[in-house]
Design a protein around this motif. Structure first.
Motif, PDB file in Angstrom:
ATOM      1  N   PHE A   1       0.968  -0.978  -0.142  1.00  0.00           N
ATOM      2  CA  PHE A   1      -0.584   0.055   0.193  1.00  0.00           C
ATOM      3  C   PHE A   1       1.545   1.664   0.134  1.00  0.00           C
ATOM      4  CE2 PHE A   1      -3.198  -2.949   1.253  1.00  0.00           C
ATOM      5  CZ  PHE A   1      -4.234  -2.755   0.436  1.00  0.00           C
ATOM      6  N   VAL A   2       1.882   1.249   0.967  1.00  0.00           N
ATOM      7  CA  VAL A   2       3.351   2.230   0.933  1.00  0.00           C
ATOM      8  C   VAL A   2       3.545   2.169  -0.647  1.00  0.00           C
ATOM      9  CG1 VAL A   2       4.939   3.931   1.433  1.00  0.00           C
ATOM     10  CG2 VAL A   2       3.221   2.052   3.321  1.00  0.00           C
ATOM     11  N   LEU A   3       4.479   1.109  -1.733  1.00  0.00           N
ATOM     12  CA  LEU A   3       4.404   1.471  -3.174  1.00  0.00           C
ATOM     13  C   LEU A   3       3.651   2.387  -3.736  1.00  0.00           C
ATOM     14  CD1 LEU A   3       5.808  -2.215  -3.388  1.00  0.00           C
ATOM     15  CD2 LEU A   3       6.896   0.374  -3.862  1.00  0.00           C
ATOM     16  N   GLN A   4       1.605   2.537  -3.383  1.00  0.00           N
ATOM     17  CA  GLN A   4       0.900   2.454  -4.122  1.00  0.00           C
ATOM     18  C   GLN A   4       0.594   4.462  -4.114  1.00  0.00           C
ATOM     19  OE1 GLN A   4      -2.516   1.197  -2.571  1.00  0.00           O
ATOM     20  NE2 GLN A   4      -2.638  -0.990  -3.553  1.00  0.00           N
ATOM     21  N   VAL A   5       1.323   4.837  -2.941  1.00  0.00           N
ATOM     22  CA  VAL A   5       1.477   6.195  -2.656  1.00  0.00           C
ATOM     23  C   VAL A   5       2.779   6.998  -3.301  1.00  0.00           C
ATOM     24  CG1 VAL A   5       1.423   7.963  -1.010  1.00  0.00           C
ATOM     25  CG2 VAL A   5       0.344   5.998  -0.361  1.00  0.00           C
TER      26      VAL A   5
END
Length: 599
Positions: free
Chosen positions: A45-49
């Motif tokens: 999920f952090v990669l998506q940001v």
């Protein structure tokens, strides 16, 4: 340029990802008491940001996971299918010869969120709030913008300002492109995460019920409603230079759920390599191993001309079979058992000669006739702006005059309990499709990898999964997990990771040293992304290759293209040494961004 980072060794947890912030988030989740699956999801999920030019909440992700409790390897398929309205007839009626590389038409069901929820439901331990905390924090409070993201936004700023206006509201704060290194926020995306979490916690106090509620909010609730209102109801500019409505509906989202599948595997020496199925390109990794199993690679010497030639020629044969035979097994009869069999591999191995092959040579498993689809190109508008030529190419980032592309993301995790997971998130990048109003993310355009030619395993059809390039790997030795790895790189993923694995399996290098070995690849076959170009006979090699090796490769008929040292791929890897009872982590130094952590 010389590296020589140490292989990280610890006993508690090992993490490697294509950005340091997801790595830190994964380790923080492990420290909080989560397992490898909780940590991988948090990093995802952090990669998506923080890498929106490579992936997003509207994208896709295949995951390979080993669970210590069950002693099983499973694949969670996060490749969303084509909409029910997506037919060959519809696209050809628009005057198209291929599926566009950007816009609304190539959008597929966004699989990433449902896949992370399925992984957490099956194997995770922490509440959803703990998993989403870091992504929400970075989206809401900001993160330092990568130079690659800033470059992409700057180039596409005219498109965002005039055509994809919701993308402009998201990525052009105060109407201007942000600078590399400055703090960047995506409040709309933060609100999407927070609303998903709020609907989950409101529905129930139980962890499993919360995960189900969050998934429902995405695929049957407010996210699906926003997509349904936007995609079929608006005509927006795409890579054809024209405006088209999309085909994806809320019902397409409601009808889909991530599946848990058995892995495809192959024995290579003392290692058993597990990969996703033929709905991805992943089995080409195994086909290459099956071909290489008949050669004495160690006797050739790492990075020798004989070694590079042999590995490259095996890649050509394996990828030729990908082009002819791979597709969604739920819709096509993919003869994977034959393609991976010893007799078939032996017959194919006999085709490799001293000289470089000049043509694409798919095999005939079971005496079937191979079909290579004719990938016809729709030309970019001749009088278009520079950014039009960029979105005409379906790759995630801006296309420069270099072969050193490193698209997509990776996260791999191993924990003290013996769990191991590899994931390669992608899709929904900011160049792919307009941001959905109110949601803060774009849709994935994996549909572009399909053909409009009837009768091929990867032909466009309603509900069919497009063949993805995403390819995580997980390896067992004597029945125990020892290695998980992945890399960005589109079609080249299963070449760069193969070279890493061979450095470990055949040459005995530690994980970090293996990420730093010479990287090379061939583009002998058609690219998965529009405009589906190929470069027969070209062998791309990093410039630190020995001059005498280059000379010998040229003598053998390869058209050698040298690129910058340490510029191909970003391999991330974790491992378990069961004899020493330790965990290991490694990250390629390429791009000065990939980061490993271990304690």
């Amino acid at each position: 340029m010389r590296f020589g980072r140490p292989q990280l060794v610890g006993t508690f947890g090992a993490v490697s990802a294509t950005h340091w912030l997801p790595s830190a988030a994964a380790m923080a989740v492990l420290e909080r008491g989560g397992n490898a699956f909780d940590a991988a999801a948090a990093a995802g999920f952090v990669l998506q940001v923080v890498e929106p030019h490579f992936n997003g909440l509207g994208g896709d992700v295949p995951i390979v996971a080993y669970t210590a409790e069950t002693d099983r390897v499973q694949v969670v398929c996060g490749q969303g299918p084509m909409p029910q309205a997506a037919t060959i007839e519809h696209f050809t009626s628009l005057g198209l010869r291929q599926i566009p590389g950007s816009g609304l038409l190539p959008a597929v069901v966004p699989g990433a969120f449902g896949t992370w929820m399925r992984l957490l439901a099956e194997h995770g331990t922490l509440p959803l709030a703990d998993v989403l905390e870091h992504a929400i924090g970075y989206a809401e409070n900001g993160f330092p913008l990568l130079a690659g993201t800033a470059d992409t936004i700057e180039l596409l700023a005219p498109l965002f300002a005039t055509e994809w206006k919701e993308s402009g509201r998201t990525y052009l704060p105060h109407g201007r492109p942000p600078k590399a290194g400055q703090r960047f926020r995506n409040p709309a995306l933060a609100n999407t995460y927070k609303r998903l979490l709020r609907e989950a916690t409101t529905a129930s106090g139980h962890r499993e019920a919360q995960l189900a509620a969050a998934e429902k909010a995405f695929y049957q609730g407010f996210v699906a409603e926003a997509i349904d209102a936007f995609v079929p109801g608006h005509e927006l500019l795409d890579s054809t230079g024209r405006r088209h409505r999309g085909l994806l509906t809320g019902q397409d989202l409601a009808d889909w759920r991530a599946t848990v599948e058995s892995s495809v595997r192959l024995q290579y020496g003392e290692y058993t390599v597990h990969k996703p199925g033929a709905w991805s390109q992943s089995p080409v990794f195994l086909q290459q191993l099956a071909l290489l199993d008949g050669f004495d690679l160690a006797g050739m010497g790492l990075d020798s001309a004989e070694y590079l030639h042999t590995v490259t020629e095996c890649a050509k044969l394996a990828f030729a079979d990908r082009e002819a035979w791979y597709g969604d097994p739920e819709h096509s009869d993919v003869p994977l058992d034959i393609l991976l069999s010893a007799p078939y591999s032996e017959a194919r191995r006999a085709l490799i000669e001293e000289k470089a092959a000049e043509t694409l040579r798919p095999g005939s498993p079971g005496d079937r006739t191979p079909v290579i689809p004719e990938l016809l190109s729709d030309e970019a508008p001749a009088d278009g702006d520079y950014w039009m030529g960029q979105i005409h190419n379906g790759l995630p980032t801006i296309v420069k005059a270099t072969a050193a592309r490193n698209d997509t993301c990776t996260v791999v995790v191993a924990d003290r309990l013996g769990n191991m997971v590899a994931a390669v998130p992608s899709g929904g990048w900011l160049k792919s499709s307009p941001v959905i109003p109110g949601l803060g993310f774009s849709l994935g355009t994996r549909g572009q990898t399909m053909t409009l030619q009837e009768g091929h395993p990867n032909s466009l059809a309603p509900g069919r999964r497009p063949r993805t390039t995403l390819s995580p790997s997980l390896v067992l030795k004597e029945g125990k997990p020892v290695l998980a790895f992945g890399t960005p790189g589109g079609d080249r993923q299963d070449q760069w990771t193969l070279e890493f694995f061979l450095a470990v399996a055949d040459f005995g290098l530690d994980l970090q040293s293996a990420t730093e070995t010479l990287a090379f690849h061939t583009d002998h076959f058609s690219a998965s992304f529009t405009p589906h170009e190929s470069r027969p006979k070209v062998l791309t090699v990093e410039r630190n290759c020995a001059p005498e090796v280059v000379e010998e490769l040229v003598r053998r008929g390869h058209e050698v293209e040298l690129v910058d040292e340490y510029s191909l791929g970003k391999v991330c890897a974790v491992g378990i040494d069961h004899d020493k009872d330790v965990l290991m982590a490694a990250a390629s130094p390429r791009g000065r961004q990939t980061y490993a952590m271990c304690r």
